[in-house]
Design a protein around this motif. Sequence first.
Motif, PDB file in Angstrom:
ATOM      1  N   PRO A 103       0.836  -1.204   0.000  1.00  0.00           N
ATOM      2  CA  PRO A 103       0.000   0.000   0.000  1.00  0.00           C
ATOM      3  C   PRO A 103       0.873   1.257   0.000  1.00  0.00           C
ATOM      4  O   PRO A 103       1.760   1.402   0.838  1.00  0.00           O
ATOM      5  CB  PRO A 103      -0.789  -0.114   1.317  1.00  0.00           C
ATOM      6  CG  PRO A 103      -0.618  -1.533   1.768  1.00  0.00           C
ATOM      7  CD  PRO A 103       0.712  -1.968   1.245  1.00  0.00           C
ATOM      8  N   LEU A 104       0.600   2.148  -0.926  1.00  0.00           N
ATOM      9  CA  LEU A 104       1.322   3.413  -0.983  1.00  0.00           C
ATOM     10  C   LEU A 104       0.387   4.514  -0.500  1.00  0.00           C
ATOM     11  O   LEU A 104      -0.660   4.744  -1.106  1.00  0.00           O
ATOM     12  CB  LEU A 104       1.785   3.704  -2.412  1.00  0.00           C
ATOM     13  CG  LEU A 104       2.698   4.909  -2.593  1.00  0.00           C
ATOM     14  CD1 LEU A 104       4.068   4.639  -1.977  1.00  0.00           C
ATOM     15  CD2 LEU A 104       2.847   5.256  -4.073  1.00  0.00           C
ATOM     16  N   PRO A 105       0.703   5.186   0.591  1.00  0.00           N
ATOM     17  CA  PRO A 105      -0.192   6.225   1.104  1.00  0.00           C
ATOM     18  C   PRO A 105      -0.341   7.384   0.124  1.00  0.00           C
ATOM     19  O   PRO A 105       0.605   7.748  -0.587  1.00  0.00           O
ATOM     20  CB  PRO A 105       0.497   6.686   2.390  1.00  0.00           C
ATOM     21  CG  PRO A 105       1.452   5.594   2.740  1.00  0.00           C
ATOM     22  CD  PRO A 105       1.883   4.999   1.442  1.00  0.00           C
ATOM     23  N   ALA A 106      -1.536   7.964   0.103  1.00  0.00           N
ATOM     24  CA  ALA A 106      -1.792   9.138  -0.723  1.00  0.00           C
ATOM     25  C   ALA A 106      -3.037   9.835  -0.200  1.00  0.00           C
ATOM     26  O   ALA A 106      -3.887   9.208   0.454  1.00  0.00           O
ATOM     27  CB  ALA A 106      -1.980   8.759  -2.196  1.00  0.00           C
ATOM     28  N   ALA A 107      -3.152  11.108  -0.485  1.00  0.00           N
ATOM     29  CA  ALA A 107      -4.318  11.864  -0.055  1.00  0.00           C
ATOM     30  C   ALA A 107      -5.595  11.240  -0.609  1.00  0.00           C
ATOM     31  O   ALA A 107      -5.664  10.920  -1.803  1.00  0.00           O
ATOM     32  CB  ALA A 107      -4.194  13.314  -0.513  1.00  0.00           C
ATOM     33  N   GLY A 108      -6.571  11.049   0.250  1.00  0.00           N
ATOM     34  CA  GLY A 108      -7.853  10.518  -0.175  1.00  0.00           C
ATOM     35  C   GLY A 108      -7.953   9.016  -0.186  1.00  0.00           C
ATOM     36  O   GLY A 108      -9.037   8.464  -0.428  1.00  0.00           O
ATOM     37  N   VAL A 109      -6.843   8.305   0.048  1.00  0.00           N
ATOM     38  CA  VAL A 109      -6.883   6.840   0.070  1.00  0.00           C
ATOM     39  C   VAL A 109      -7.136   6.377   1.499  1.00  0.00           C
ATOM     40  O   VAL A 109      -6.376   6.708   2.418  1.00  0.00           O
ATOM     41  CB  VAL A 109      -5.573   6.233  -0.465  1.00  0.00           C
ATOM     42  CG1 VAL A 109      -5.585   4.716  -0.315  1.00  0.00           C
ATOM     43  CG2 VAL A 109      -5.366   6.617  -1.923  1.00  0.00           C
TER      44      VAL A 109
END
Length: 261
Positions: A103-109
């Motif tokens: 999992p790669l964190p990102a805004a909105g995930v």
Amino acid sequence: MASLPRSPALVLLLPLLAGCGAQGSGGPAIAASTGRVYVLGSSFSRDAVPEALDGKPAWEIYCGQTLEYIFDNPTGSCGLGSTPWTQVLEPPAVVYDAISFQPLPAAGVSLDQDASDIQYWLRGQPLNTVAVIQATWPRPAVWEDEIHHPNPDPGMSSNAIEYYYALVDELKRRDPWRSYRLTRSNEMLDYIFHDPASPILFSDLFRDASGHMSFGVGWYLQHNALRQAMGQETGVDATADGVDPSLRDYLDGVVELYPTE
């Protein structure tokens, strides 16, 4: 776009239905070992040198992309993989001993999105297929602020150590019959960051400001963290030029400090 909805209830029911047909007793389906492993993630997954895993490894890499992007854009890989996930994880799925998701964190995930995507990809696997969560790590410049974030939003993806434990807990809650393992590779890096006696400079673990691992000690650490989570022998040097034996000894000790969760 993949062909089935990512309903947690549907995803959870499918292996149980498969088990009823396979065993005739209502129990979960169990498959014999295939020697196959699969790695799905961003270019940070490439830093774990998936082609050097034991058995019959396959992998697909989406540079700088989240699991949500990978699900929604299956043809959007960056050409560093061996096998598109649509060819092996869609029914009729290839059976694997272990599958790694990064999992790669990102805004909105959200945590819910990551968990639902992972369960979707596992729906065609027997319950003895191990699901490995390859923990992602922050960029070196923001290391402390992100990995030890004092107040992370528990429902949204982040680079905080706690996020990956929360994700594994949610996956186990939804699917308690499957083994979910966490590489803890981010914790290993953090140990080195804080170790005053480390023979490795923290900056030497990286090859760029984005946080990609160096081709020597960085790749060695990530590869063996993934091997440990997949139940494979550790202490394997898959780097092109080889890592100094004294540094290997240190990194092997770090891996042992963080057994698979």
